[in-house]
Design a protein around this motif. Structure first.
Motif, PDB file in Angstrom:
ATOM      1  N   PHE A  83       0.831  -1.204   0.000  1.00  0.00           N
ATOM      2  CA  PHE A  83       0.000   0.000   0.000  1.00  0.00           C
ATOM      3  C   PHE A  83       0.867   1.256   0.000  1.00  0.00           C
ATOM      4  O   PHE A  83       0.591   2.222  -0.713  1.00  0.00           O
ATOM      5  N   GLY A  84       1.915   1.229   0.819  1.00  0.00           N
ATOM      6  CA  GLY A  84       2.830   2.377   0.850  1.00  0.00           C
ATOM      7  C   GLY A  84       3.527   2.576  -0.487  1.00  0.00           C
ATOM      8  O   GLY A  84       3.645   3.709  -0.978  1.00  0.00           O
ATOM      9  N   ASP A  89       5.163   5.457  -5.318  1.00  0.00           N
ATOM     10  CA  ASP A  89       5.552   5.367  -6.730  1.00  0.00           C
ATOM     11  C   ASP A  89       4.548   4.493  -7.481  1.00  0.00           C
ATOM     12  O   ASP A  89       4.765   3.291  -7.663  1.00  0.00           O
ATOM     13  N   PRO A  90       3.438   5.078  -7.930  1.00  0.00           N
ATOM     14  CA  PRO A  90       2.391   4.280  -8.575  1.00  0.00           C
ATOM     15  C   PRO A  90       2.862   3.560  -9.841  1.00  0.00           C
ATOM     16  O   PRO A  90       2.405   2.448 -10.117  1.00  0.00           O
ATOM     17  N   VAL A  91       3.784   4.149 -10.598  1.00  0.00           N
ATOM     18  CA  VAL A  91       4.251   3.508 -11.834  1.00  0.00           C
ATOM     19  C   VAL A  91       5.053   2.252 -11.493  1.00  0.00           C
ATOM     20  O   VAL A  91       4.877   1.200 -12.109  1.00  0.00           O
ATOM     21  N   TRP A  92       5.941   2.343 -10.519  1.00  0.00           N
ATOM     22  CA  TRP A  92       6.724   1.184 -10.085  1.00  0.00           C
ATOM     23  C   TRP A  92       5.790   0.079  -9.599  1.00  0.00           C
ATOM     24  O   TRP A  92       5.941  -1.085  -9.945  1.00  0.00           O
ATOM     25  N   PHE A  93       4.801   0.455  -8.776  1.00  0.00           N
ATOM     26  CA  PHE A  93       3.841  -0.503  -8.242  1.00  0.00           C
ATOM     27  C   PHE A  93       3.039  -1.170  -9.369  1.00  0.00           C
ATOM     28  O   PHE A  93       2.872  -2.393  -9.380  1.00  0.00           O
ATOM     29  N   ALA A  94       2.572  -0.380 -10.327  1.00  0.00           N
ATOM     30  CA  ALA A  94       1.778  -0.919 -11.434  1.00  0.00           C
ATOM     31  C   ALA A  94       2.599  -1.893 -12.279  1.00  0.00           C
ATOM     32  O   ALA A  94       2.090  -2.921 -12.736  1.00  0.00           O
ATOM     33  N   GLY A  99       3.590  -7.773 -13.592  1.00  0.00           N
ATOM     34  CA  GLY A  99       4.370  -9.013 -13.490  1.00  0.00           C
ATOM     35  C   GLY A  99       3.584 -10.113 -12.794  1.00  0.00           C
ATOM     36  O   GLY A  99       3.651 -11.285 -13.179  1.00  0.00           O
ATOM     37  N   LEU A 100       2.822  -9.756 -11.770  1.00  0.00           N
ATOM     38  CA  LEU A 100       1.993 -10.755 -11.083  1.00  0.00           C
ATOM     39  C   LEU A 100       0.891 -11.291 -11.993  1.00  0.00           C
ATOM     40  O   LEU A 100       0.465 -12.438 -11.844  1.00  0.00           O
TER      41      LEU A 100
END
Length: 175
Positions: A83-84, A89-94, A99-100
């Protein structure tokens, strides 16, 4: 008395009880069942106690005890970390979530089974403890109800209006 004595001896004499032995064919003897269960439980607890009787001395044992305590906190903190990361960094998270999306479905089923078995056993134990505590609390209801009735009677008998000194004081100060 010879015939009656012979009948009683046949039914109850000779070191055995034919009536009891016949009844045990159709229904288990509760006392013997409880004894067997207690013996089995005592044996299991003895075996469990013997396993943990010797103190853990090796570094490997201490390391494994630590590893066994990690999964739940790591999953909880990892989820909070996701969540943090999504907020920072929404782009990194997305990109990680994309990948998942490529993980094959059978692997997700395997992961679900592992997590379900690991946490399911703990959930069951905690659920049983909760049910036990609810039953213990519910067993107190009659006692609490009786105590409330006694307190209610005490409150009704000791109302402020029944206090003579208070009534006199009110009468003097009402003027």
């Amino acid at each position: 008395m010879g015939v009656i004595g012979s009948i009683f001896t046949a039914l109850f004499g000779g070191g055995h009880n034919v009536v009891v032995e016949t009844a045990q064919v159709f229904r288990e003897n509760a006392e013997f069942a409880a004894t067997r269960e207690a013996d089995a439980r005592t044996g299991a607890l003895g075996q469990f106690g013997a396993e943990f009787a010797a103190p853990r001395q090796g570094g490997f044992d201490r390391f494994m005890d630590g590893v066994n305590r990690l999964p739940r906190p790591m999953l909880a903190l990892g989820t909070l970390g996701l969540f943090g990361a999504a907020m920072v960094d929404p782009v990194w998270f997305a990109s990680r979530m994309q990948g998942l999306a490529l993980v094959p479905e059978p692997l997700w089923w395997l992961m679900g089974a592992i997590v379900s078995f690991y946490f399911g056993a703990r959930y069951q134990v905690k659920g049983q403890e909760f049910q036990r505590s609810v039953a213990q609390t519910m067993a107190l209801v009659p006692q609490v109800t009786a105590n409330l009735a006694v307190l209610s009677d005490l409150g009704a008998n000791h109302a402020p209006d029944a206090n003579a000194a208070l009534l006199d004081w009110r009468a003097q100060n009402a003027r």
